[in-house]
Write an enzyme that holds these catalytic residues in place. Structure first.
Site, mmCIF file in Angstrom:
data_model
loop_
_atom_site.group_PDB
_atom_site.id
_atom_site.type_symbol
_atom_site.label_atom_id
_atom_site.label_comp_id
_atom_site.label_asym_id
_atom_site.label_seq_id
_atom_site.Cartn_x
_atom_site.Cartn_y
_atom_site.Cartn_z
ATOM 1 N N GLU A 14 0.822 -1.210 0.000
ATOM 2 C CA GLU A 14 0.000 0.000 0.000
ATOM 3 C C GLU A 14 0.859 1.264 0.000
ATOM 4 O O GLU A 14 0.627 2.198 0.764
ATOM 5 C CB GLU A 14 -0.957 -0.017 1.193
ATOM 6 C CG GLU A 14 -1.895 -1.217 1.153
ATOM 7 C CD GLU A 14 -2.903 -1.269 2.299
ATOM 8 O OE1 GLU A 14 -2.628 -0.697 3.361
ATOM 9 O OE2 GLU A 14 -3.967 -1.888 2.106
ATOM 10 N N ASP B 166 -8.356 -9.002 4.433
ATOM 11 C CA ASP B 166 -8.127 -7.834 5.279
ATOM 12 C C ASP B 166 -9.168 -7.722 6.392
ATOM 13 O O ASP B 166 -10.010 -6.820 6.351
ATOM 14 C CB ASP B 166 -8.143 -6.567 4.405
ATOM 15 C CG ASP B 166 -7.521 -5.381 5.103
ATOM 16 O OD1 ASP B 166 -6.988 -5.560 6.212
ATOM 17 O OD2 ASP B 166 -7.566 -4.274 4.537
ATOM 18 N N GLU C 248 -12.321 -2.012 12.443
ATOM 19 C CA GLU C 248 -12.395 -1.331 11.147
ATOM 20 C C GLU C 248 -13.564 -1.832 10.299
ATOM 21 O O GLU C 248 -14.365 -1.051 9.804
ATOM 22 C CB GLU C 248 -11.076 -1.532 10.399
ATOM 23 C CG GLU C 248 -11.099 -0.943 9.002
ATOM 24 C CD GLU C 248 -9.758 -1.076 8.290
ATOM 25 O OE1 GLU C 248 -8.810 -1.638 8.877
ATOM 26 O OE2 GLU C 248 -9.673 -0.602 7.143
HETATM 27 C C1 BDP Z 1 -6.078 -2.121 6.273
HETATM 28 C C2 BDP Z 1 -6.352 -0.730 6.694
HETATM 29 C C3 BDP Z 1 -5.189 0.173 6.523
HETATM 30 C C4 BDP Z 1 -3.932 -0.452 7.105
HETATM 31 C C5 BDP Z 1 -3.730 -1.819 6.494
HETATM 32 C C6 BDP Z 1 -2.562 -2.576 7.104
HETATM 33 O O1 BDP Z 1 -7.457 -0.255 5.959
HETATM 34 O O2 BDP Z 1 -5.491 1.400 7.143
HETATM 35 O O3 BDP Z 1 -2.843 0.350 6.884
HETATM 36 O O4 BDP Z 1 -4.850 -2.597 6.721
HETATM 37 O O5 BDP Z 1 -2.824 -3.565 7.788
HETATM 38 O O6 BDP Z 1 -7.049 -2.927 6.866
HETATM 39 O O7 BDP Z 1 -1.423 -2.237 6.886
#
Ligand code: BDP
Length: 662
Positions: free
Chosen positions: A277, A356, A384
């Protein structure tokens, strides 16, 4: 000098350590034997309890009088955190084998309450099954323009940071450490895995701020960790590269680690999100993730530190029209081939599911595929995707299912037993007066700590423990009510949100509330493929993405066919027609309709039960819960209406019970 018990700032909820929970201990005579920093912490706890409730505490054996409780250090072979517990001849004895054991033994006595001082109990040995029980804070030091102070935080601001600097509110941080010790957590990472520029400096010129936090958490047996950016040698060190095989880069990290340990001698280690990401990583230099992790491991090794390397690596710029790429496959594809290549002090931190943190996912196949690697399982206490602490969703049963999952099938080892690298949760705590936004979300944090101590424990027993501790003088009606509210709340949440393991369907960005096609035509790799004929992702080996084949044989076979795939994961693994009949006997479409009506009915009932507990719960706590239940119900109805309308219109299949009209 006994270390005094932290006083909570006015209005802060004592969570599972209300003063009353210490009454049985505080009314008695205790002898504390041994020395060292944790003994001082324990002494402070007992002294404070005695002051409140009239008992007494002496150091050493004392003279003459017998004791109700003896807390001492012995030489059993139960590791640094283990202890024995026994009761004979009117005396309860806790003997710690290592330094921290006395702390956990004390909280064991607090949990037992009056029971600790009745009858007799033969000697029991207690020790954690998992050495590292950790919370990762996704706290930003500076407010992030999109993510705010705490990324995915639903409990106010950070306990540690505010507006770019350490808050220095040590009483609260200590009280937090105390809560964590009381549920068995022994490690904390203090900043977000997405390391922005301000945060990057914590590693070097701002390490003093981290040392401040570490010093306050230390008396409660907690080791502090830091998230670092892989690009640190470039961003902070001015080097032209962060290539993990470059000598200058390795030297830079070795020096950085040495300086960290000079400031924090018991520092735990680094947490790293790399090549994920948008975060930098070894791929930039054509190196593997083992190269990256091992370089940091080498820097930490001389000091006894560990690198926690996250396995959450995937391409977030996918072409949604290309069905051959499957995000669920990514962690396994990247990491399984590297099994055996990671250094001893490198831990690969794996999200419990392949996607996720959805309300329902299969257990990540990575957890069964790397026997020669120290794996840690990462779960998400911060809700989340499970209602953002506005909805009650107690995750104990979900985590327990993950920890009991046997990747090799019957007779194989459970994930909770093979996770040699530890258990990690993304923290759900902030500066909210109730710590977790929804007061009932405290149960998730407590349950996580206790499950990490003993992954095979029955989560419902842990829930009862939490209730008894948090509401020590609760009448039966309150205890029953709380159990009813939390017990099935995960299933309820699942019922009114995305069905049968298909996941997502949330509002993009903030991830709260329904947006049925919100991610369907985006590059994130999170699709449900609903059309007029059917729904779900074909991840079979025969006709789909092949993800199902990442499991060992028994599970690969189970998941491969809709005939054997468990109902709750059907749409995760298969694209099926709406008329497909589940094992339950219902069609997929009727299941979707029914569960969404049921889920809302259950949320209505929960709101009613909570309302009925007014007068039994502290008014501020009750008011907060009541306000959240209103929102949960509003949101649950919104989910029901959007999901049901969507599938009704897509499929054209009427509801058997006539509840949906065009
Ligand atoms: C996702 C989240 C994000 C996190 C990412 C992570 O949306 O904000 O940075 O995981 O685990 O669930 O790195």
């Amino acid at each position: 000098m006994p270390l005094s018990v932290p006083t909570l700032p006015e209005g802060i909820d004592p969570a599972w350590l209300p003063p009353d929970a210490f009454r049985p201990l505080g009314e008695r005579r205790t002898s504390i034997r041994g020395s060292g920093p944790f003994v001082e912490t324990v002494h402070g706890e007992v002294a404070e309890a005695c002051e409140q409730f009239g008992g007494e505490v002496v150091r050493g054996a004392g003279t003459g009088t017998s004791h109700d409780l003896v807390l001492c250090q012995g030489d059993d072979d139960l590791g640094d955190e283990g202890f024995t517990y026994e009761r004979a001849d009117g005396t309860t004895t806790v003997t710690a084998s290592g330094r921290r054991g006395l702390l956990y033994g004390l909280f064991h006595v607090v949990r037992l309450g009056e029971k600790a001082f009745r009858g007799a109990c033969p000697r029991e040995a207690h020790r954690p099954a998992v050495a590292l029980r950790m919370l990762d804070h996704w706290d930003n030091v500076a407010v992030h323009p999109v993510m705010g102070q705490v990324e995915r935080g639903y409990a106010g601001g950070s306990l540690f940071w505010r507006d770019g600097r350490s808050r220095g509110e040590w009483q609260r941080v200590r009280a937090y450490g105390r809560l964590l010790a009381a549920c068995g957590i022994n490690a904390v990472s203090v900043n977000n895995v997405n390391v922005h520029e301000t945060e990057a400096h914590l590693l070097t010129d701002r390490i003093g701020e981290v040392a401040g936090i570490a010093g306050v958490l230390r008396p409660y047996g907690i080791r502090t960790h830091l998230s670092v950016t892989f690009a640190a040698p470039v961003v902070l060190g001015g080097l032209p590269t962060a290539d993990p095989l470059d000598e200058a880069v390795r030297a830079w990290w070795a020096e950085a680690a040495a300086r960290v340990y000079a400031a924090i001698p018991d520092f735990g280690g680094f947490v790293v999100k790399a090549d994920s990401e948008g975060q930098p990583g070894p791929f930039t230099y054509g190196r593997s993730h083992a190269d990256g992790a091992n370089m940091l491991a080498a820097a930490l090794a001389p000091h006894g530190g560990t690198v926690h390397w996250r396995a959450f690596v995937y391409d977030h710029h996918q072409d949604w029209r290309d069905r051959t790429t499957d995000r669920a496959r990514a962690a396994y594809d990247h990491f399984a081939p590297l099994d055996g290549e990671f250094a001893d002090n490198a831990v690969l931190q794996v999200k419990h599911g392949p996607m996720d943190f959805q309300v329902r996912e299969p257990v990540s196949p990575v957890l069964g595929a790397m026997p020669r690697t120290r794996l840690a399982v990462e779960v998400q206490a911060t809700q989340e995707y499970t209602g953002q602490q506005r909805h009650v969703c107690w995750l104990g049963p979900m985590w327990s299912e993950v920890l009991r999952f046997r990747p090799e099938g019957e007779g194989g080892v459970a994930v909770g037993e093979s996770a040699r690298g530890g258990l990690v949760a993304v923290s759900n705590v902030g500066d909210d007066p109730f710590w977790t936004g929804h007061p009932l979300a405290q149960a998730n944090l407590y349950t996580f700590g206790r499950l990490a101590w003993q992954p095979v424990a029955d989560p419902h027993r842990i829930l009862d423990e939490w209730i008894a501790l948090s509401f020590p003088s609760a009448p039966q009606r309150l205890a029953t009510g709380l159990r009813t509210l939390l017990h099935g709340s995960w299933r309820t949440y699942e019922k009114y949100t995305a069905p049968l393991g298909v996941g997502f369907m949330v509002q993009p960005g903030h991830h709260y509330g329904p947006s049925v096609d919100g991610y369907e035509y985006s590059p994130w790799g999170t699709y449900h493929f609903a059309d007029r004929d059917g729904v779900g992702v074909d991840r079979s080996a025969a006709t789909g993405t092949g993800y199902a084949a990442q499991y060992a044989k028994p599970w690969a076979e189970v998941y491969e066919s809709p005939a054997t795939c468990p109902d709750e994961l059907l749409l995760f693994f298969h694209h099926v027609p709406y008329g497909h009949v589940l094992h339950s006997g219902k069609t997929v479409i009727q299941h979707i309709y029914d569960t969404h009506f049921e889920g809302v009915a259950e949320a209505e009932e929960a709101r009613r039960v909570w309302a009925g507990l007014a007068g039994l719960v502290d008014p501020a706590r009750h008011a907060r819960g009541a306000e959240r239940y209103e929102e949960q119900l509003r949101s649950a109805r919104e989910w029901r209406d959007q999901i049901n309308s969507y599938f009704f219109r897509k499929s054209g299949v009427p509801d058997e019970r006539g509840r949906l009209i065009h």
